[in-house]
Design a protein around this motif. Structure first.
Motif, PDB file in Angstrom:
ATOM      1  N   UNK A 154       0.833  -1.194   0.000  1.00  0.00           N
ATOM      2  CA  UNK A 154       0.000   0.000   0.000  1.00  0.00           C
ATOM      3  C   UNK A 154       0.873   1.252   0.000  1.00  0.00           C
ATOM      4  N   UNK A 155       0.364   2.377  -0.519  1.00  0.00           N
ATOM      5  CA  UNK A 155       1.161   3.605  -0.560  1.00  0.00           C
ATOM      6  C   UNK A 155       1.514   4.077   0.847  1.00  0.00           C
ATOM      7  N   UNK A 156       2.745   4.501   1.008  1.00  0.00           N
ATOM      8  CA  UNK A 156       3.189   4.987   2.308  1.00  0.00           C
ATOM      9  C   UNK A 156       3.103   6.504   2.361  1.00  0.00           C
ATOM     10  N   UNK A 157       2.407   6.992   3.372  1.00  0.00           N
ATOM     11  CA  UNK A 157       2.316   8.433   3.634  1.00  0.00           C
ATOM     12  C   UNK A 157       2.721   8.605   5.089  1.00  0.00           C
ATOM     13  N   UNK A 158       3.910   9.091   5.326  1.00  0.00           N
ATOM     14  CA  UNK A 158       4.451   9.146   6.677  1.00  0.00           C
ATOM     15  C   UNK A 158       4.369  10.530   7.297  1.00  0.00           C
ATOM     16  N   UNK A 159       3.571  11.420   6.723  1.00  0.00           N
ATOM     17  CA  UNK A 159       3.401  12.761   7.284  1.00  0.00           C
ATOM     18  C   UNK A 159       2.703  12.683   8.639  1.00  0.00           C
ATOM     19  N   UNK A 160       3.181  13.465   9.584  1.00  0.00           N
ATOM     20  CA  UNK A 160       2.523  13.552  10.889  1.00  0.00           C
ATOM     21  C   UNK A 160       1.430  14.611  10.788  1.00  0.00           C
ATOM     22  N   UNK A 161       0.190  14.198  11.024  1.00  0.00           N
ATOM     23  CA  UNK A 161      -0.949  15.101  10.817  1.00  0.00           C
ATOM     24  C   UNK A 161      -1.805  15.265  12.062  1.00  0.00           C
ATOM     25  N   UNK A 162      -1.424  14.622  13.170  1.00  0.00           N
ATOM     26  CA  UNK A 162      -2.229  14.646  14.384  1.00  0.00           C
ATOM     27  C   UNK A 162      -1.301  14.638  15.600  1.00  0.00           C
ATOM     28  N   UNK A 163      -1.843  14.784  16.799  1.00  0.00           N
ATOM     29  CA  UNK A 163      -1.002  14.749  18.005  1.00  0.00           C
ATOM     30  C   UNK A 163      -0.535  13.338  18.364  1.00  0.00           C
ATOM     31  N   UNK A 164      -0.723  12.386  17.478  1.00  0.00           N
ATOM     32  CA  UNK A 164      -0.255  11.016  17.685  1.00  0.00           C
ATOM     33  C   UNK A 164       0.077  10.406  16.330  1.00  0.00           C
ATOM     34  N   UNK A 165       0.777   9.278  16.339  1.00  0.00           N
ATOM     35  CA  UNK A 165       1.137   8.565  15.113  1.00  0.00           C
ATOM     36  C   UNK A 165       0.585   7.148  15.198  1.00  0.00           C
ATOM     37  N   UNK A 166       0.077   6.667  14.070  1.00  0.00           N
ATOM     38  CA  UNK A 166      -0.502   5.319  13.997  1.00  0.00           C
ATOM     39  C   UNK A 166       0.177   4.607  12.835  1.00  0.00           C
ATOM     40  N   UNK A 167       0.914   3.547  13.136  1.00  0.00           N
ATOM     41  CA  UNK A 167       1.646   2.808  12.095  1.00  0.00           C
ATOM     42  C   UNK A 167       1.241   1.346  12.111  1.00  0.00           C
ATOM     43  N   UNK A 168       1.139   0.755  10.923  1.00  0.00           N
ATOM     44  CA  UNK A 168       0.864  -0.681  10.780  1.00  0.00           C
ATOM     45  C   UNK A 168       1.972  -1.240   9.897  1.00  0.00           C
ATOM     46  N   UNK A 169       2.793  -2.123  10.458  1.00  0.00           N
ATOM     47  CA  UNK A 169       3.904  -2.687   9.687  1.00  0.00           C
ATOM     48  C   UNK A 169       3.561  -4.126   9.315  1.00  0.00           C
TER      49      UNK A 169
END
Length: 280
Positions: free
Chosen positions: A187-202
């Motif tokens: 899936x396309x990776x978009x690693x921009x931080x856009x909120x007061x938290x980060x959510x990653x699925x590896x």
């Protein structure tokens, strides 16, 4: 004391790095992860003491009972957190701006019975869903910032290349909604931080590695998680739009999903060990 417990104890409320897996009921985990003789009804109790979060997938497919959320709350440690995949009835539709009723039903279904253990909501979209700025803005406007006085965090998992657009990132920042960072995925990776938290699925675990990932790959994801938590941005993940906004600390939710699923709990525990004392 388990490694997960030591990690939990070492962190302040200012910034938390939580690492987990998708769900807890998976027969092939019995043996490699769950010890022999452990009954199925105690698997959540066990998993929640080895990991610091779990992403619930069942909420994507159908409504869960409020009593289930109450039970899950009571079986897990005080500082454990669940993230929930939002119902597909809200995201898998042609006009996203018409999802209001589905969103309201979801939050009225009993999810708040998780109380302080309710983490972010992951709104996952179909791989065929393309970016339409007006409609997506309408959808983001429907996501409640609070429900019955409880703050709600939202993340969107988009899986079409059309979302790799600065306007999409701008919309998320306006609404303070996170974009799910797709790691080791098609899936396309978009690693921009856009909120007061980060959510990653590896999603890159493999059978040939006892811990799902190589030591080098585990070190890399642990380093990225610590950078996010410190208010920084990893320099080895691609972003779409520049942001001058500085954040001193932010929570991170990192889930080992898909890939060679049998290895996912081992990968999660290895990441917790490497992350150690999170910033905050």
């Amino acid at each position: 004391m388990t490694e997960a417990s030591r990690t939990r104890k070492s962190r302040s409320a200012a910034a938390r790095i939580r690492v987990g897996i998708g769900g807890w009921t998976f027969e092939p985990w019995r043996g490699p992860f769950y010890p022999a003789g452990l009954t199925q009804k105690r698997e959540l109790e066990y998993a929640s003491r080895k990991l610091t979060s779990i992403e619930i997938n069942g909420t994507f497919y159908g409504t869960q009972r409020a009593t289930s959320f109450e039970k899950w709350h009571d079986e897990t440690p005080e500082d454990f957190v669940f993230s929930l995949k939002a119902p597909r009835f809200a995201t898998h539709r042609r006009v996203l701006g018409e999802a209001g009723d589905s969103i309201e039903r979801f939050f009225a279904s009993g999810v708040l019975a998780l109380k302080n253990k309710l983490g972010p909501i992951n709104w996952q979209f179909a791989t065929t869903k393309q970016f339409d700025a007006e409609d997506f803005d309408a959808f983001l406007s429907l996501l409640p910032k609070k429900v019955d006085g409880r703050a709600i965090r939202h993340a969107v998992e988009v899986r079409h290349e059309s979302f790799r657009h600065p306007e999409f990132v701008s919309l998320l920042r306006e609404h303070e909604v996170a974009v799910v960072v797709a790691g080791d995925s098609e899936h396309p990776q978009i690693a921009d931080v856009t909120a007061p938290f980060v959510y990653a699925r590896i999603m890159g675990t493999v059978e040939s590695e006892d811990l799902g990932y190589s030591d080098q790959a585990l070190d890399a994801w642990a380093s990225r998680a610590k950078a996010w938590a410190a208010g920084e941005a990893p320099d080895d993940l691609e972003t779409i739009a520049h942001s001058a906004k500085k954040v001193t600390a932010r929570d991170v939710y990192l889930y080992v999903i898909s890939g060679y699923k049998v290895r996912n709990p081992a990968a999660g525990m290895a990441l917790i060990e490497r992350i150690g004392h999170a910033p905050g």
